[in-house]
Motif scaffolding. Structure first.
Motif, PDB file in Angstrom:
ATOM      1  N   ILE A 141      14.626  27.230 140.688  1.00  0.00           N
ATOM      2  CA  ILE A 141      15.801  26.466 140.244  1.00  0.00           C
ATOM      3  C   ILE A 141      15.995  25.236 141.131  1.00  0.00           C
ATOM      4  N   ARG A 142      15.935  25.460 142.438  1.00  0.00           N
ATOM      5  CA  ARG A 142      16.160  24.336 143.355  1.00  0.00           C
ATOM      6  C   ARG A 142      15.094  23.263 143.190  1.00  0.00           C
ATOM      7  N   MET A 143      13.852  23.725 143.009  1.00  0.00           N
ATOM      8  CA  MET A 143      12.745  22.772 142.886  1.00  0.00           C
ATOM      9  C   MET A 143      12.880  21.955 141.585  1.00  0.00           C
ATOM     10  N   VAL A 144      13.141  22.642 140.487  1.00  0.00           N
ATOM     11  CA  VAL A 144      13.244  21.947 139.189  1.00  0.00           C
ATOM     12  C   VAL A 144      14.457  21.013 139.167  1.00  0.00           C
ATOM     13  N   PHE A 145      15.606  21.527 139.625  1.00  0.00           N
ATOM     14  CA  PHE A 145      16.818  20.714 139.495  1.00  0.00           C
ATOM     15  C   PHE A 145      16.871  19.560 140.488  1.00  0.00           C
ATOM     16  N   SER A 146      16.178  19.691 141.616  1.00  0.00           N
ATOM     17  CA  SER A 146      16.194  18.521 142.504  1.00  0.00           C
ATOM     18  C   SER A 146      15.443  17.372 141.815  1.00  0.00           C
ATOM     19  N   GLN A 147      14.426  17.695 141.027  1.00  0.00           N
ATOM     20  CA  GLN A 147      13.721  16.624 140.303  1.00  0.00           C
ATOM     21  C   GLN A 147      14.524  16.140 139.085  1.00  0.00           C
ATOM     22  N   VAL A 148      15.177  17.098 138.402  1.00  0.00           N
ATOM     23  CA  VAL A 148      16.038  16.704 137.279  1.00  0.00           C
ATOM     24  C   VAL A 148      17.090  15.703 137.792  1.00  0.00           C
ATOM     25  N   MET A 149      17.632  16.001 138.979  1.00  0.00           N
ATOM     26  CA  MET A 149      18.664  15.124 139.543  1.00  0.00           C
ATOM     27  C   MET A 149      18.090  13.767 139.936  1.00  0.00           C
TER      28      MET A 149
END
Ligand SMILES: Nc1ncnc2c1ncn2[C@@H]1O[C@H](COP(=O)(O)OP(=O)(O)OP(=O)(O)O)[C@@H](O)[C@H]1O
Ligand SMILES: [Mg+2]
Length: 334
Positions: A141-149
């Motif tokens: 989650i952290r990895m995906v959402f840091s890129q989404v952000m």
């Protein structure tokens, strides 16, 4: 005109130098095709075709639109075109790359770089069907959402809002890097039968200001949807819709249920994003990213019962232990 499925362009159809290979998906507002450009490279082409306003029968190219629906269709078309134009300026690895957009068949087409993968929604559903207790692991989650952000920051820097952020609109490449798809601008018109323009929203993922006629929309609106999307990764379903929360907010107990599995820090960030008052949320994606980085995860708080179960299981011979749900960390990146 009643909403109905529109016929897709036929396979092999030549569209302004692109050859349609096949339809990939059709939603209420558009149809997405896999096509090939003149150099035979794959592209994805999105065709504006809201099924509540326009009807295309099999064998036809241009849709039929009633006089009554025409003004609304045209406003939507303009928004779709503007969205294409705005997106074409954004060059970011986590935002879908718009290569071209043009008018044909009385509608508008947006040509995008073709990406292989699947949506985050499909990813979540796959874990849910498998019965994984931890649907999507915290690291993932952290990895995906840091890129989404990162992608969303670029979008906001370009004075655009996404307005329909949800797991179905986050596409995961095969290396798990995410791409933001499907910006909501074109949907702003579809309730114009009342003479007013309303953004369309997805219940559960939309902040309360999207339900209001003159709600103040801003980065905080997309930030609510980020919180909602992370929550969906954790729980397998959308949060309680904002309008229902305003009457009787049940989210606190949902966060408590997740405290066994996810760190207090991540849950704290989700809770912050999902505040009903827009001013009480992070006001920029930068502020949100900073909070996520600062809040390094601690171990989730396990319930006493679960700890006891784990202990009992550890006393059994290895072959009899069965699967320990608390240890199936699905860091699966596909
Ligand atoms: N650039 C792309 N490359 C590969 N597949 C894509 C691309 N864009 C869209 N798709 C496919 O089409 C699906 C739907 O895309 P998108 O979310 O943009 O439209 P939609 O939800 O059908 O739109 P709407 O709700 O406006 O009708 C995606 O889940 C994905 O499978
Ligand atoms: Mg979509």
């Amino acid at each position: 005109m009643a909403s109905q499925a529109n016929a897709a362009l036929p396979d092999g159809y030549e569209l302004e130098g692109y050859r349609i290979v096949k339809k990939i998906s059709s939603g209420g507002f558009s149809i997405v095709y896999l096509a090939r450009d003149e150099l035979d490279r794959p592209v994805a082409i999105k065709e504006y075709l809201p099924s509540s306003l326009a009807l295309r029968r099999p064998g036809e190219l241009a849709p039929t639109i009633s006089d009554e629906n025409l003004p609304t269709f045209r406003i939507g078309l303009k928004c779709f075109f503007e969205e294409g134009r705005a997106l074409a300026r954004i060059l970011h690895p986590n935002v879908v790359r718009v290569i071209n957009f043009f008018r044909a068949n009385d509608t508008v087409y947006m040509v995008m770089q073709y990406e292989q993968g699947r949506s985050l929604q499909e990813h979540i559903l796959k874990h849910r069907e498998r019965g994984d207790r931890k649907l999507v692991g915290e690291r993932f989650i952290r990895m995906v959402f840091s890129q989404v952000m990162n992608g969303l920051r670029e979008v906001h820097t370009n004075k655009l809002l996404h307005l329909d952020l949800k797991p179905a609109n986050v596409y995961l490449r095969s290396d798990a890097s995410p791409i933001l798809l499907d910006f909501g601008a074109a949907r702003q018109t579809l309730q114009a039968d009342t003479g007013k323009l309303y953004p369309m929203y997805t219940p559960g993922f939309a902040g309360p200001e999207l339900y209001e006629k003159n709600g103040s929309l801003g980065p905080w609106t997309d930030i609510y949807s980020i919180g909602a999307s992370i929550f969906a990764c954790m729980s397998g379903h959308a949060p309680q819709p904002a309008d229902a929360r305003l009457l009787n907010d049940k989210m606190a107990s949902k966060y408590r249920d997740l405290a066994d599995t996810y760190s207090e820090e991540l849950l704290g960030v989700v809770e912050w994003c999902l505040r009903l008052d827009p001013l009480a949320r992070p006001q920029s994606v930068f502020a949100l990213q900073k909070a996520l980085l600062e809040r390094t995860p601690t171990q989730p708080k396990r319930s006493l019962l679960r700890t006891l179960r784990r202990f009992m299981r550890s006393l059994l011979p290895r072959g009899l232990r069965g699967s320990d749900p608390t240890s199936t960390i699905s860091m699966n990146t596909r």
